[in-house]
Design a protein around this motif. Structure first.
Motif, short mmCIF file in Angstrom:
data_model
loop_
_atom_site.label_atom_id
_atom_site.label_comp_id
_atom_site.label_asym_id
_atom_site.label_seq_id
_atom_site.Cartn_x
_atom_site.Cartn_y
_atom_site.Cartn_z
N SER A 5 2.29 -2.37 -5.59
CA SER A 5 2.02 -1.09 -4.94
C SER A 5 1.84 -1.18 -3.42
O SER A 5 1.59 -0.16 -2.78
CB SER A 5 0.79 -0.42 -5.57
N HIS A 6 1.96 -2.41 -2.86
CA HIS A 6 1.73 -2.54 -1.41
C HIS A 6 2.27 -3.88 -0.93
O HIS A 6 1.73 -4.94 -1.24
CB HIS A 6 0.23 -2.45 -1.13
N ALA A 7 3.38 -3.83 -0.19
CA ALA A 7 3.95 -5.04 0.39
C ALA A 7 4.64 -4.66 1.70
O ALA A 7 4.91 -3.48 1.93
CB ALA A 7 4.96 -5.68 -0.56
N HIS A 8 4.88 -5.66 2.54
CA HIS A 8 5.46 -5.40 3.88
C HIS A 8 6.76 -6.18 4.04
O HIS A 8 6.78 -7.22 4.71
CB HIS A 8 4.47 -5.82 4.97
N TYR A 9 7.83 -5.68 3.44
CA TYR A 9 9.12 -6.39 3.55
C TYR A 9 9.82 -6.14 4.89
O TYR A 9 10.85 -6.73 5.17
CB TYR A 9 10.01 -6.08 2.36
N GLY A 91 0.70 5.97 5.09
CA GLY A 91 -0.12 4.76 5.15
C GLY A 91 0.67 3.56 5.66
O GLY A 91 1.88 3.68 5.82
N GLU A 92 0.00 2.41 5.97
CA GLU A 92 -1.40 2.39 5.74
C GLU A 92 -2.14 2.87 6.97
O GLU A 92 -1.80 2.52 8.10
CB GLU A 92 -1.87 0.99 5.34
N ILE A 93 -3.18 3.67 6.70
CA ILE A 93 -3.98 4.28 7.76
C ILE A 93 -5.45 3.98 7.48
O ILE A 93 -5.79 3.64 6.35
CB ILE A 93 -3.75 5.82 7.84
N PHE A 152 -7.50 2.96 -1.94
CA PHE A 152 -8.12 2.01 -1.01
C PHE A 152 -7.47 0.67 -1.29
O PHE A 152 -7.71 0.05 -2.32
CB PHE A 152 -9.63 1.96 -1.23
N HIS A 153 -6.61 0.25 -0.36
CA HIS A 153 -5.78 -0.93 -0.62
C HIS A 153 -6.56 -2.21 -0.34
O HIS A 153 -7.44 -2.23 0.50
CB HIS A 153 -4.46 -0.80 0.17
N CYS A 154 -6.23 -3.24 -1.11
CA CYS A 154 -6.94 -4.52 -1.05
C CYS A 154 -8.44 -4.30 -0.94
O CYS A 154 -9.10 -4.74 0.00
CB CYS A 154 -6.45 -5.37 0.12
N THR A 202 0.43 -7.05 -3.75
CA THR A 202 0.42 -8.37 -3.11
C THR A 202 -0.01 -8.31 -1.65
O THR A 202 -0.54 -9.26 -1.12
CB THR A 202 1.81 -9.04 -3.15
N ASP A 203 0.29 -7.20 -0.94
CA ASP A 203 0.15 -7.13 0.52
C ASP A 203 1.00 -8.23 1.18
O ASP A 203 0.68 -8.70 2.27
CB ASP A 203 -1.31 -7.23 0.97
N ALA A 204 2.08 -8.63 0.51
CA ALA A 204 2.98 -9.65 1.06
C ALA A 204 3.49 -9.22 2.44
O ALA A 204 3.71 -8.03 2.65
CB ALA A 204 4.18 -9.82 0.12
#
Ligand code: NI
Length: 256
Positions: A5-9, A91-93, A152-154, A202-204
């Motif tokens: 649900s959250h990664a930075h490719y 997001g992310e904000i 609320f991520h991570c 993952t927040d990869a």
């Protein structure tokens, strides 16, 4: 099969192998990925990845680190980007008082403005909160962000704040640090949060789970986080995968 649900490719650490990596994800049991934006450039890159890959969705927004560079023009760009296909969130904000890369009052102002944008288009928000719990919670309440929902991520906060988040009808997302030996507070949170309010991510390329801590992260490592959640909850990893996928669909209004 997992929803990361959250990664930075869009991150430059993927420049050498982005395509090969994304194309391998289905074999690695990752069905869907949400690319979370950090600024307007990465928002556009996320939109383009979502166009190119059927299984990629995108959010658009500016991270609190970059808040000092936001102008009214930035907001106009985001207003255009948010209308693009497969853009499912703002997001992310949020607020980051750990690094304080942007002045706190500036972070707060643009956090509010981006929540207002989300409310205008009725899309949920992805919240980054670090060493700024009370101000983040106050702004989320005052701006009525719960009306559009969000995650609320991570999440690394207390159980008490987690309960307030649940009361607002929002979600809590668990990332790689849950696998670290010192993750006692996060384990308590996972224990207490009902399965229908948890997401995994993952927040990869950041926050690589054990046993690969220190290496570049990618979505294929999400099963370490899922397994840890399964162990804490006393359920199977398949059940964690299925329920978190449903939750992610439901929060972001994705219909498959
Ligand atoms: Ni992130």
């Amino acid at each position: 099969m997992f929803f990361d649900s959250h990664a930075h490719y869009d991150d430059k650490r993927f420049d050498t192998d982005r395509e090969a990596l994304l194309e391998s994800m289905q074999q690695k049991k990752v069905s869907y990925i949400l690319n979370a934006a950090s600024n307007t450039d990465s928002s556009l890159q996320g939109i383009n990845l979502a166009k190119e890959y059927d299984f990629v969705y995108a959010s658009v927004g500016v991270h609190p680190h970059d808040a000092a560079e936001i102008t009214e023009e930035t907001m106009q760009v985001l207003e255009e980007y948010i209308k693009q296909p497969k853009v499912v969130a703002v997001g992310e904000i949020g607020l980051d008082y750990y690094y304080d890369y942007s002045p706190r009052d500036v972070q707060q102002y643009w956090f509010r403005r981006q929540i207002q944008l989300a409310r205008d288009v009725k899309k949920p928000i992805i919240i980054h909160m670090r060493d700024a719990t009370q101000d983040t919670m106050n702004i989320v309440m005052e701006e009525k962000a719960f009306e559009v929902g969000g995650v609320f991520h991570c999440y690394s906060g207390s159980l008490e704040i987690a309960k307030q988040i649940l009361q607002m009808g929002m979600y809590i997302s668990i990332a790689g640090p849950i696998t670290f030996k010192n993750a006692t507070k996060a384990v308590e949170v996972v224990k207490a949060v009902p399965m229908d309010r948890l997401l995994i991510e993952t927040d990869a390329p950041y926050l690589t789970p054990a046993p690969y801590r220190g290496k570049r992260n990618d979505s294929s490592f999400i099963h370490y986080t899922a397994q840890k959640v399964a162990d804490i909850k006393g359920i199977s990893i398949e059940e964690v995968a299925k329920q978190t996928m449903q939750n992610t669909f439901s929060l972001f209004g994705i219909k498959r």
